[in-house]
Design an enzyme around this catalytic site. Structure first.
Site, PDB file in Angstrom:
ATOM      1  N   TYR A 154       7.215 -10.586  -0.555  1.00 16.25           N
ATOM      2  CA  TYR A 154       7.645  -9.445  -1.297  1.00 16.25           C
ATOM      3  C   TYR A 154       8.570  -8.462  -0.829  1.00 16.25           C
ATOM      4  O   TYR A 154       8.696  -8.434   0.579  1.00 16.25           O
ATOM      5  CB  TYR A 154       6.249  -8.657  -1.631  1.00 16.25           C
ATOM      6  N   TYR A 164       2.439   0.117  -0.818  1.00 18.17           N
ATOM      7  CA  TYR A 164       1.896  -1.449  -0.379  1.00 18.17           C
ATOM      8  C   TYR A 164       1.440  -1.396   0.934  1.00 18.17           C
ATOM      9  O   TYR A 164       1.029  -2.570   1.479  1.00 18.17           O
ATOM     10  CB  TYR A 164       3.470  -2.358  -0.611  1.00 18.17           C
TER      11      TYR A 164
END
EC number: 1.3.1.9
Length: 293
Positions: A154, A164
């Site tokens: 990602y 995140y």
């Protein structure tokens, strides 16, 4: 999933997919597409995933694919996994790493207050497991020359995405391992790449705080919009096939163009409206922000 054209890209090939859980997971879609492209498939996940996921259903959809229980953070498990794989299928032509987890994210701990034991677990499961899988595949001579290894990443590996958290660090490690292993695997014409996918509504992805906002923002910023799990699987087929025999050590963005954008007109208009409407700015927590003059 509606029927789509298949091209026999993986006809005669064998592979193993680590980490599929249910229909929403990218690993699930990759296994299913690989089977429909002609490959013989094995599936692997931890024991708890067999209880809480739909892996047996996936195995049936993939021609009664063998299911191998394996915790990819344990050396013995991974070693035994490839031994069992060789017994059941022989050496494979591709390996897919679709594994990731963070207890810190699940518990919504801020990055500056991470539980370090959980942090190490995140790095181990989500990053180091790729090294472990490749290493034991080689030790057991379980991947054929000319094979392909793909791991899912990602963009937070390279840019900051606030919520995140430690998964961004884990994805950075994952991509670094792919680069470090590249020249070593090339001696046997084996290639290794990572795919940096759009935000995707999987069980793991949906557990990230504010995921819906991340998804909507990315969709507005991407010229082609967010890529789905199924579209990611379709792209991955090209990387597992012989069509990509000279592609290795790459982090390949599959994100509708998001990674190359600075801004889009919809986002500029939205930002302008918010920052010039004091009531709206206050409502979304931006009352202390004003346009530079």
């Amino acid at each position: 999933m509606p029927e789509k054209a298949h091209y026999g890209l993986l006809k005669g090939k064998k592979g193993i997919v680590f980490g599929p859980l249910d229909e929403s997971s990218i690993g699930w879609q990759i296994a299913l597409h690989a089977y429909r492209e002609g490959a013989e498939i094995a599936i692997s996940n931890v024991a708890t995933a067999l209880r809480f996921g739909n892996i047996e259903e996936l195995a049936l959809l993939c021609g009664n694919a063998p299911v191998i229980v394996c915790d990819a953070s344990r050396n013995e498990d991974v070693d035994n996994c490839f031994k069992e794989l060789k017994e059941k299928m022989g050496a494979v032509d591709f390996i897919v790493h679709s594994i990731g987890m963070s207890q810190n994210i699940r518990k919504q701990l801020p990055y500056e207050e991470l539980n370090y034991e959980w942090f190490m677990r995140t790095l181990d499961v989500s990053g180091l497991s790729l090294h472990r899988i490749v290493s034991y595949a080689l030790k057991n001579d379980a991947i054929n020359a000319g094979g392909s290894i793909v791991a899912l990443s990602y963009i937070a590996s390279q840019r900051n995405y606030w919520t995140y958290s430690d998964m961004g660090d884990a994805k950075s490690l994952l991509e670094s391992i792919a680069r470090s292993y590249g020249p070593r695997l090339a001696k046997r014409a084996i290639r290794i790449n990572t795919v940096s996918q759009s935000p995707t509504y999987t069980k793991a992805g949906s557990g990230i705080p504010g995921f819906e906002k991340m998804y909507e923002y990315s969709d507005l910023m991407s010229p082609l919009g967010n890529a789905s799990a199924e579209e990611c699987a379709e792209y991955t087929m090209t990387l597992l096939s012989d069509l990509s025999r000279k592609v290795t050590m790459q982090n390949l963005f599959h994100d509708g163009g998001y990674s190359s954008m600075g801004a889009t007109i919809p986002m500029i208009k939205l930002a302008h409206e918010v920052l010039n409407d004091r009531e709206l700015a206050a409502r979304v927590g931006l009352d202390d922000v004003s346009p530079s003059t």
